[in-house]
Design a protein around this motif. Structure first.
Motif, mmCIF file in Angstrom:
data_model
loop_
_atom_site.group_PDB
_atom_site.id
_atom_site.type_symbol
_atom_site.label_atom_id
_atom_site.label_comp_id
_atom_site.label_asym_id
_atom_site.label_seq_id
_atom_site.Cartn_x
_atom_site.Cartn_y
_atom_site.Cartn_z
ATOM 1 N N ARG A 62 69.743 66.753 -30.131
ATOM 2 C CA ARG A 62 71.089 67.292 -30.289
ATOM 3 C C ARG A 62 71.557 67.845 -28.959
ATOM 4 N N GLY A 75 77.309 66.568 -30.150
ATOM 5 C CA GLY A 75 76.130 66.989 -30.904
ATOM 6 C C GLY A 75 75.767 68.443 -30.759
ATOM 7 N N PRO A 111 75.203 71.948 -31.923
ATOM 8 C CA PRO A 111 75.005 72.411 -33.298
ATOM 9 C C PRO A 111 75.580 73.792 -33.585
#
Length: 403
Positions: free
Chosen positions: A29, A77, A79
């Protein structure tokens, strides 16, 4: 961030079951982004890395610019967003930003001094759906108010914790230790339980902003070791009791090897298993898995690197800036192993700590790859000898050049 409680819960489970618990690996991520949405603050704290004050700063990102950056972060990506300042609650459109963050599916945290949170504001924060609120406390009343330069700051922040707890918001304490407030740490850990906070973030002093000005007041290494022992003991007791209280630390990745030594002393059976977990953790994440965007949209390797500008999200998307290793510092931070020097290069724990926090070496010597002067492990513990510090640069105020 070093998740002390996570590893001690795994140790407690291993002790109870006789085998190390299976741990699900995280998917690849983007970095966690700490976003200083506003530089204005109602306080002027001694260790502020942003050098904030109670006035407006020109050129801050507009709401539409913030939304555009958030779309790019989501596609990249990222988070989690930690919304910070200055004091983020002074930004009028904060709750619109929080709503957009929730809509896009970010884990969303709020980092605040707490002095502006009364019961109605706590209700707004709860309705906004923040996953976590971190409130900074530098010690008990006298210590905290002196650090925050405001009489009554401690009582207002403490009241904020109660207001947030009353409406079901997960809240934690944030504490930066120096030689001037180390004596209050045991009392703060006790206070955490009394006020119903469920997380304690222990930050080592880093040399940035006002933390750079006051680096001569950093706690000595023995005091740091004692503080970490205390945190480990509290986290271990919580893990054995099945408590979900979290103890975490930041800004000194020697904490990983030090926990390994604690395990060798108390639970030697699990030393090798923990070592594997710590190598997988990977140590310092500046320029890798943690990023910073400041109030003007400039990107930095983390919040302590405000004097090093990687580029502006107004000129290029964050995703392009973050992957660009044309910047020598970013190229080094992303390297594995990093091009560290001195005893860091010969340290047996380099695969765990990843060279620790590079900004301390840079601020003291001008060389970001010199051994970290904040590492509190002894030479015999790292298996390498210390290198004499080059003549320290004259202590000076590190200004943010683009502010």
């Amino acid at each position: 961030m070093f998740r002390i409680s996570q590893y001690l819960r795994e140790l407690a489970q291993a002790q109870a079951t006789g085998h190390w618990p299976a741990v699900r690996e995280r998917a690849a991520r983007g970095p966690v982004v700490i976003w200083n949405l506003i530089r204005r603050c109602n306080l002027t704290c001694k260790h502020c890395y942003a050098l904030s004050a109670d006035h407006d700063y020109a050129g801050e990102l507009s709401l539409q610019e913030v939304f555009a950056v958030m779309d790019d972060l989501k596609a990249f990506g990222v988070p989690a967003l930690i919304l910070s300042g200055g004091e983020p609650l002074l930004r009028p459109d904060l709750f619109e930003i929080a709503a957009r963050a929730r809509q896009l599916g970010f884990y969303t945290g709020l980092s605040t001094n707490g002095t502006l949170i009364d019961a109605p504001m706590a209700g707004r924060i709860a309705r906004a759906g923040f996953d976590y609120v971190g409130i900074s406390l530098d010690g008990l009343r006298a210590t905290h108010d002196r650090f925050r330069r405001l009489d009554g700051a401690f009582d207002r922040s403490l009241a904020a914790i109660g207001h947030l707890g009353a409406v079901g918001v997960k809240v934690g304490l944030r504490y930066t230790m120096t030689a001037l407030n180390a004596h209050d740490l045991p009392a703060l850990l006790a206070l955490m339980r009394e006020v119903g906070a469920h997380k304690f973030y222990f930050s080592h002093l880093n040399y940035a902003g006002r933390g750079n000005i006051h680096r001569d007041q950093d706690a000595q290494h023995q005091a740091t070791r004692a503080a970490m022992q205390l945190l480990f003991d509290h986290a271990w007791a919580a893990a054995q009791a099945g408590s979900l209280d979290d103890y975490v630390s930041g800004n000194n990745d020697a904490d990983g090897p030090f926990l390994l030594q604690w395990t060798r002393q108390h639970l030697p059976r699990w030393e090798d298993a923990l070592r594997q977990r710590l190598v997988a953790w990977g140590g310092n994440a500046s320029g890798q898995m943690v990023a910073n965007i400041d109030n003007l949209g400039h990107v930095h390797p983390d919040t302590m690197w405000w004097h090093h500008d990687l580029g502006s999200v107004r000129a290029r998307p964050f995703s392009q800036i973050w992957n660009d290793t044309g910047d020598a510092l970013m190229a080094g931070l992303k390297a594995r192993p990093r091009p560290v020097q001195g005893r860091c290069a010969g340290c047996r724990h380099l695969a765990i700590c990843n060279g620790n926090t590079r900004v301390r070496a840079q601020q003291l010597t001008g060389n970001p790859w010199f051994e970290d002067p904040g590492c509190y492990l002894r030479d015999d513990e790292v298996g390498a000898a210390s290198t004499p510090l080059p003549p320290a640069r004259r202590q000076r105020r590190i200004e943010v050049t683009h502010a």
